[in-house]
Design a protein around this motif. Structure first.
Motif, PDB file in Angstrom:
ATOM      1  N   LEU A  59       0.824  -1.206   0.000  1.00 37.89           N
ATOM      2  CA  LEU A  59       0.000   0.000   0.000  1.00 37.89           C
ATOM      3  C   LEU A  59       0.859   1.258   0.000  1.00 37.89           C
ATOM      4  O   LEU A  59       0.606   2.195  -0.768  1.00 37.89           O
ATOM      5  N   LEU A  60       1.877   1.274   0.826  1.00 39.75           N
ATOM      6  CA  LEU A  60       2.731   2.452   0.902  1.00 39.75           C
ATOM      7  C   LEU A  60       3.465   2.681  -0.416  1.00 39.75           C
ATOM      8  O   LEU A  60       3.573   3.819  -0.892  1.00 39.75           O
ATOM      9  N   ALA A  61       3.942   1.619  -1.040  1.00 37.46           N
ATOM     10  CA  ALA A  61       4.602   1.759  -2.346  1.00 37.46           C
ATOM     11  C   ALA A  61       3.643   2.351  -3.376  1.00 37.46           C
ATOM     12  O   ALA A  61       4.027   3.222  -4.174  1.00 37.46           O
ATOM     13  N   LYS A  62       2.395   1.911  -3.360  1.00 44.82           N
ATOM     14  CA  LYS A  62       1.394   2.442  -4.303  1.00 44.82           C
ATOM     15  C   LYS A  62       1.089   3.906  -4.005  1.00 44.82           C
ATOM     16  O   LYS A  62       0.915   4.714  -4.927  1.00 44.82           O
ATOM     17  N   VAL A  63       1.003   4.264  -2.727  1.00 41.83           N
ATOM     18  CA  VAL A  63       0.742   5.655  -2.352  1.00 41.83           C
ATOM     19  C   VAL A  63       1.891   6.553  -2.809  1.00 41.83           C
ATOM     20  O   VAL A  63       1.671   7.652  -3.316  1.00 41.83           O
ATOM     21  N   VAL A  64       3.112   6.067  -2.677  1.00 47.76           N
ATOM     22  CA  VAL A  64       4.266   6.831  -3.157  1.00 47.76           C
ATOM     23  C   VAL A  64       4.147   7.049  -4.664  1.00 47.76           C
ATOM     24  O   VAL A  64       4.392   8.152  -5.164  1.00 47.76           O
ATOM     25  N   GLU A  65       3.738   6.012  -5.396  1.00 46.03           N
ATOM     26  CA  GLU A  65       3.555   6.136  -6.851  1.00 46.03           C
ATOM     27  C   GLU A  65       2.502   7.174  -7.214  1.00 46.03           C
ATOM     28  O   GLU A  65       2.593   7.811  -8.262  1.00 46.03           O
ATOM     29  N   LEU A  66       1.487   7.340  -6.363  1.00 44.31           N
ATOM     30  CA  LEU A  66       0.420   8.306  -6.642  1.00 44.31           C
ATOM     31  C   LEU A  66       0.920   9.750  -6.591  1.00 44.31           C
ATOM     32  O   LEU A  66       0.274  10.648  -7.122  1.00 44.31           O
ATOM     33  N   GLY A  67       2.039   9.973  -5.935  1.00 45.54           N
ATOM     34  CA  GLY A  67       2.615  11.316  -5.896  1.00 45.54           C
ATOM     35  C   GLY A  67       1.929  12.252  -4.915  1.00 45.54           C
ATOM     36  O   GLY A  67       1.949  13.467  -5.094  1.00 45.54           O
ATOM     37  N   ARG A  69       1.212  14.319  -1.335  1.00 43.83           N
ATOM     38  CA  ARG A  69       2.029  15.065  -0.370  1.00 43.83           C
ATOM     39  C   ARG A  69       1.257  15.158   0.934  1.00 43.83           C
ATOM     40  O   ARG A  69       0.091  15.552   0.944  1.00 43.83           O
ATOM     41  N   VAL A  70       1.924  14.821   2.032  1.00 43.59           N
ATOM     42  CA  VAL A  70       1.302  14.904   3.343  1.00 43.59           C
ATOM     43  C   VAL A  70       2.244  15.649   4.283  1.00 43.59           C
ATOM     44  O   VAL A  70       3.414  15.294   4.403  1.00 43.59           O
ATOM     45  N   ASP A  71       1.728  16.674   4.945  1.00 44.66           N
ATOM     46  CA  ASP A  71       2.477  17.377   5.981  1.00 44.66           C
ATOM     47  C   ASP A  71       2.067  16.798   7.321  1.00 44.66           C
ATOM     48  O   ASP A  71       0.895  16.498   7.547  1.00 44.66           O
ATOM     49  N   VAL A  72       3.038  16.637   8.215  1.00 47.92           N
ATOM     50  CA  VAL A  72       2.775  16.048   9.517  1.00 47.92           C
ATOM     51  C   VAL A  72       3.106  17.059  10.606  1.00 47.92           C
ATOM     52  O   VAL A  72       4.206  17.613  10.635  1.00 47.92           O
ATOM     53  N   TYR A  73       2.149  17.281  11.487  1.00 46.51           N
ATOM     54  CA  TYR A  73       2.299  18.160  12.637  1.00 46.51           C
ATOM     55  C   TYR A  73       2.479  17.262  13.855  1.00 46.51           C
ATOM     56  O   TYR A  73       1.705  16.328  14.056  1.00 46.51           O
ATOM     57  N   ARG A  74       3.480  17.576  14.639  1.00 46.77           N
ATOM     58  CA  ARG A  74       3.872  16.684  15.734  1.00 46.77           C
ATOM     59  C   ARG A  74       3.980  17.477  17.032  1.00 46.77           C
ATOM     60  O   ARG A  74       4.572  18.554  17.061  1.00 46.77           O
ATOM     61  N   SER A  75       3.404  16.921  18.100  1.00 52.34           N
ATOM     62  CA  SER A  75       3.485  17.571  19.407  1.00 52.34           C
ATOM     63  C   SER A  75       3.557  16.512  20.491  1.00 52.34           C
ATOM     64  O   SER A  75       3.200  15.353  20.262  1.00 52.34           O
ATOM     65  N   ASN A  76       4.001  16.916  21.668  1.00 51.19           N
ATOM     66  CA  ASN A  76       4.018  15.961  22.772  1.00 51.19           C
ATOM     67  C   ASN A  76       2.675  16.027  23.498  1.00 51.19           C
ATOM     68  O   ASN A  76       1.933  16.997  23.375  1.00 51.19           O
ATOM     69  N   CYS A  77       2.395  14.978  24.224  1.00 53.77           N
ATOM     70  CA  CYS A  77       1.112  14.859  24.933  1.00 53.77           C
ATOM     71  C   CYS A  77       1.269  15.071  26.438  1.00 53.77           C
ATOM     72  O   CYS A  77       0.409  14.635  27.212  1.00 53.77           O
ATOM     73  N   ARG A  78       2.321  15.739  26.867  1.00 56.13           N
ATOM     74  CA  ARG A  78       2.548  15.934  28.303  1.00 56.13           C
ATOM     75  C   ARG A  78       1.386  16.642  28.983  1.00 56.13           C
ATOM     76  O   ARG A  78       1.113  16.414  30.142  1.00 56.13           O
ATOM     77  N   GLN A  79       0.702  17.494  28.250  1.00 51.49           N
ATOM     78  CA  GLN A  79      -0.436  18.212  28.820  1.00 51.49           C
ATOM     79  C   GLN A  79      -1.755  17.696  28.253  1.00 51.49           C
ATOM     80  O   GLN A  79      -2.756  18.382  28.288  1.00 51.49           O
ATOM     81  N   GLY A  80      -1.726  16.495  27.730  1.00 49.44           N
ATOM     82  CA  GLY A  80      -2.925  15.849  27.233  1.00 49.44           C
ATOM     83  C   GLY A  80      -2.963  15.739  25.725  1.00 49.44           C
ATOM     84  O   GLY A  80      -2.476  16.614  25.010  1.00 49.44           O
ATOM     85  N   ALA A 167       8.958   8.605   3.316  1.00 43.02           N
ATOM     86  CA  ALA A 167       9.628   9.891   3.096  1.00 43.02           C
ATOM     87  C   ALA A 167       9.244  10.583   1.783  1.00 43.02           C
ATOM     88  O   ALA A 167       9.059  11.813   1.779  1.00 43.02           O
ATOM     89  N   PRO A 168       9.092   9.880   0.660  1.00 39.76           N
ATOM     90  CA  PRO A 168       8.721  10.585  -0.582  1.00 39.76           C
ATOM     91  C   PRO A 168       7.340  11.251  -0.519  1.00 39.76           C
ATOM     92  O   PRO A 168       7.059  12.155  -1.300  1.00 39.76           O
ATOM     93  N   VAL A 169       6.508  10.811   0.395  1.00 39.19           N
ATOM     94  CA  VAL A 169       5.157  11.355   0.525  1.00 39.19           C
ATOM     95  C   VAL A 169       5.123  12.527   1.502  1.00 39.19           C
ATOM     96  O   VAL A 169       4.273  13.415   1.401  1.00 39.19           O
ATOM     97  N   ILE A 170       6.050  12.563   2.431  1.00 41.27           N
ATOM     98  CA  ILE A 170       6.037  13.566   3.489  1.00 41.27           C
ATOM     99  C   ILE A 170       6.580  14.891   2.955  1.00 41.27           C
ATOM    100  O   ILE A 170       7.739  14.988   2.558  1.00 41.27           O
ATOM    101  N   GLY A 171       5.711  15.901   2.950  1.00 39.99           N
ATOM    102  CA  GLY A 171       6.148  17.228   2.515  1.00 39.99           C
ATOM    103  C   GLY A 171       7.014  17.887   3.560  1.00 39.99           C
ATOM    104  O   GLY A 171       8.112  18.365   3.299  1.00 39.99           O
ATOM    105  N   SER A 172       6.541  17.915   4.793  1.00 38.49           N
ATOM    106  CA  SER A 172       7.319  18.461   5.902  1.00 38.49           C
ATOM    107  C   SER A 172       6.773  17.910   7.207  1.00 38.49           C
ATOM    108  O   SER A 172       5.633  17.461   7.270  1.00 38.49           O
TER     109      SER A 172
END
Length: 179
Positions: A59-67, A69-80, A167-172
């Motif tokens: 599935l991931l290989a096929k998604v990469v072929e589709l071209g 772009r996904v941006d990922v926002y990341r945070s810690n859950c220390r405060q929930g 990685a090829p799918v991740i914009g930032s």
């Protein structure tokens, strides 16, 4: 340029991931049909954590072929977890305004959707002259483009080989609330 964003989440230990597949209007149809072709007969949606490892790789290989772009926002859950989600969502909404975002679709969390709506409205109210962004929640089986966000969030959270494959799918990756 106007864009649409499709959002899903993942949590790994104390880290929260909000993934947004950012799609130009001209690519909506082809990406949706490409994703639907990945379903097994009778399958309604792709939910990456429920797939077997070999199928995940395919599935991931096929998604990469589709071209996509996904941006990922990341945070810690220390405060929930909810606070981490809303921080990520507020930043995403601001970023979408910068991109002249047209539509924001979030995977529904049923009784907690109102929290997202409150956060998005708060951001949009700060920039009323800039915003033409509309938003909605829907079930993932109704919108295949949510599957892109699900896959990217899962892979980013898993790290290692999965993050490298995605990685090829991740914009930032936007890190919030990190020392």
């Amino acid at each position: 340029m106007s864009v649409h964003a499709f959002v899903d989440e993942s949590r790994r230990n104390d880290t929260y991931y909000l993934a947004a597949a950012v799609v130009r209007p001209g690519d909506l149809r082809s990406l949706r049909s490409g994703l639907r072709r990945l379903l097994f007969p009778g399958q309604r949606e792709l939910h990456f954590c429920k797939e077997k490892q070999a199928r995940r790789k395919l599935l991931l290989a096929k998604v990469v072929e589709l071209g996509a772009r996904v941006d990922v926002y990341r945070s810690n859950c220390r405060q929930g977890e909810e606070r981490a989600r809303q921080e990520c969502l507020a930043r995403l909404a601001e970023d979408l305004l910068d991109l002249k975002g047209h539509r924001l679709v979030l995977d529904s969390r049923q009784d907690r959707d109102f929290l997202d709506a409150h956060t998005i409205r708060r951001v949009l109210d700060k920039y009323p002259e800039q915003s033409r962004l509309v938003y909605e929640h829907c079930a993932s089986f109704d919108e295949p483009l949510l599957w892109l966000a699900d896959i990217a969030a899962w892979c980013t959270g898993a790290g290692g080989e999965w993050a490298r494959r995605a990685a090829p799918v991740i914009g930032s990756v936007i890190r919030l609330d990190w020392p």
